[in-house]
Design a protein around this motif. Structure first.
Motif, PDB file in Angstrom:
ATOM      1  N   TYR A  39       0.852  -1.185   0.000  1.00 61.11           N
ATOM      2  CA  TYR A  39       0.000   0.000   0.000  1.00 61.11           C
ATOM      3  C   TYR A  39       0.885   1.231   0.000  1.00 61.11           C
ATOM      4  CZ  TYR A  39      -3.880  -3.032   1.206  1.00 61.11           C
ATOM      5  OH  TYR A  39      -4.826  -4.005   1.183  1.00 61.11           O
ATOM      6  N   GLU A  40       0.477   2.205  -0.744  1.00 61.16           N
ATOM      7  CA  GLU A  40       1.213   3.464  -0.763  1.00 61.16           C
ATOM      8  C   GLU A  40       0.251   4.574  -0.390  1.00 61.16           C
ATOM      9  OE1 GLU A  40       3.260   6.388  -3.986  1.00 61.16           O
ATOM     10  OE2 GLU A  40       3.545   4.235  -4.260  1.00 61.16           O
ATOM     11  N   ARG A  98     -10.191   8.047   6.154  1.00 58.67           N
ATOM     12  CA  ARG A  98     -11.492   7.469   6.504  1.00 58.67           C
ATOM     13  C   ARG A  98     -12.208   6.952   5.264  1.00 58.67           C
ATOM     14  NH1 ARG A  98     -13.289   4.668   9.886  1.00 58.67           N
ATOM     15  NH2 ARG A  98     -15.370   5.323  10.269  1.00 58.67           N
ATOM     16  N   GLU A  99     -12.165   7.744   4.184  1.00 62.35           N
ATOM     17  CA  GLU A  99     -12.799   7.308   2.929  1.00 62.35           C
ATOM     18  C   GLU A  99     -12.164   6.013   2.440  1.00 62.35           C
ATOM     19  OE1 GLU A  99     -12.415  10.665   0.315  1.00 62.35           O
ATOM     20  OE2 GLU A  99     -13.951  11.812   1.371  1.00 62.35           O
ATOM     21  N   GLU A 105     -10.091   0.032   1.227  1.00 62.72           N
ATOM     22  CA  GLU A 105      -8.904   0.140   0.385  1.00 62.72           C
ATOM     23  C   GLU A 105      -7.613   0.083   1.188  1.00 62.72           C
ATOM     24  OE1 GLU A 105      -9.234   3.602  -2.112  1.00 62.72           O
ATOM     25  OE2 GLU A 105     -11.127   2.940  -2.942  1.00 62.72           O
ATOM     26  N   VAL A 106      -7.737   0.133   2.496  1.00 65.91           N
ATOM     27  CA  VAL A 106      -6.561   0.047   3.354  1.00 65.91           C
ATOM     28  C   VAL A 106      -6.934  -0.784   4.584  1.00 65.91           C
ATOM     29  CG1 VAL A 106      -7.051   2.232   4.525  1.00 65.91           C
ATOM     30  CG2 VAL A 106      -4.717   1.387   4.455  1.00 65.91           C
ATOM     31  N   PRO A 107      -6.100  -1.753   4.928  1.00 64.09           N
ATOM     32  CA  PRO A 107      -6.396  -2.564   6.119  1.00 64.09           C
ATOM     33  C   PRO A 107      -6.375  -1.715   7.389  1.00 64.09           C
ATOM     34  CG  PRO A 107      -4.583  -3.515   4.850  1.00 64.09           C
ATOM     35  CD  PRO A 107      -4.886  -2.191   4.258  1.00 64.09           C
TER      36      PRO A 107
END
Length: 137
Positions: A39-40, A98-99, A105-107
């Motif tokens: 993830y970036e 938060r979005e 999209e992010v763990p």
């Protein structure tokens, strides 16, 4: 022309098959317990909002930037307290994070890691100007 169409269709089919196998391989790699998806965290700021926050036009901002002033120094010059900058950037980052979290999209563990690092990253951003050294020479 009649021979051309089957060639195009065959090419598209082969391309899509290759793409599909790449997607399957990627999914297999992501499911491998030794491989974690990378993830970036990067985003683009809305500089129109930053100009408004600093009460500067784009031209004034660019002039100060080329003179080597950081965003924090521009704020000080404009009589704006550092806490106002920090509040803006924390709110901006939190909204984006938060979005991403809501859209899965992010763990969760990476979300909290990024939130933990947020203040340092914001301070580094508002205090940095790569033109500073060149402007002083």
């Amino acid at each position: 022309m009649k021979k051309f169409i089957p060639i195009v269709i065959a090419t598209l089919f082969i391309s899509n098959s290759t793409l599909l196998s790449d997607i399957v391989n990627a999914e297999e790699n992501t499911n491998d317990s030794t491989t974690e998806k990378q993830y970036e965290y990067s985003l683009k700021y809305n500089y129109e909002e930053i100009y408004a926050l600093l009460k500067l036009s784009e031209e004034e901002f660019n002039l100060y930037w080329h003179q080597g002033l950081s965003i924090a120094e521009m704020a000080t010059k404009q009589g704006i307290d550092r806490s106002v900058l920090e509040e803006y950037f924390v709110t901006f980052h939190h909204k984006v994070l938060r979005e991403w979290q809501i859209r899965d999209e992010v763990p969760e563990h990476l979300y909290f890691t990024q939130v933990y690092r947020l203040k340092d990253e914001i301070n580094e951003f508002i205090d940095r100007n790569p033109n500073k050294d060149q402007a002083q020479n």
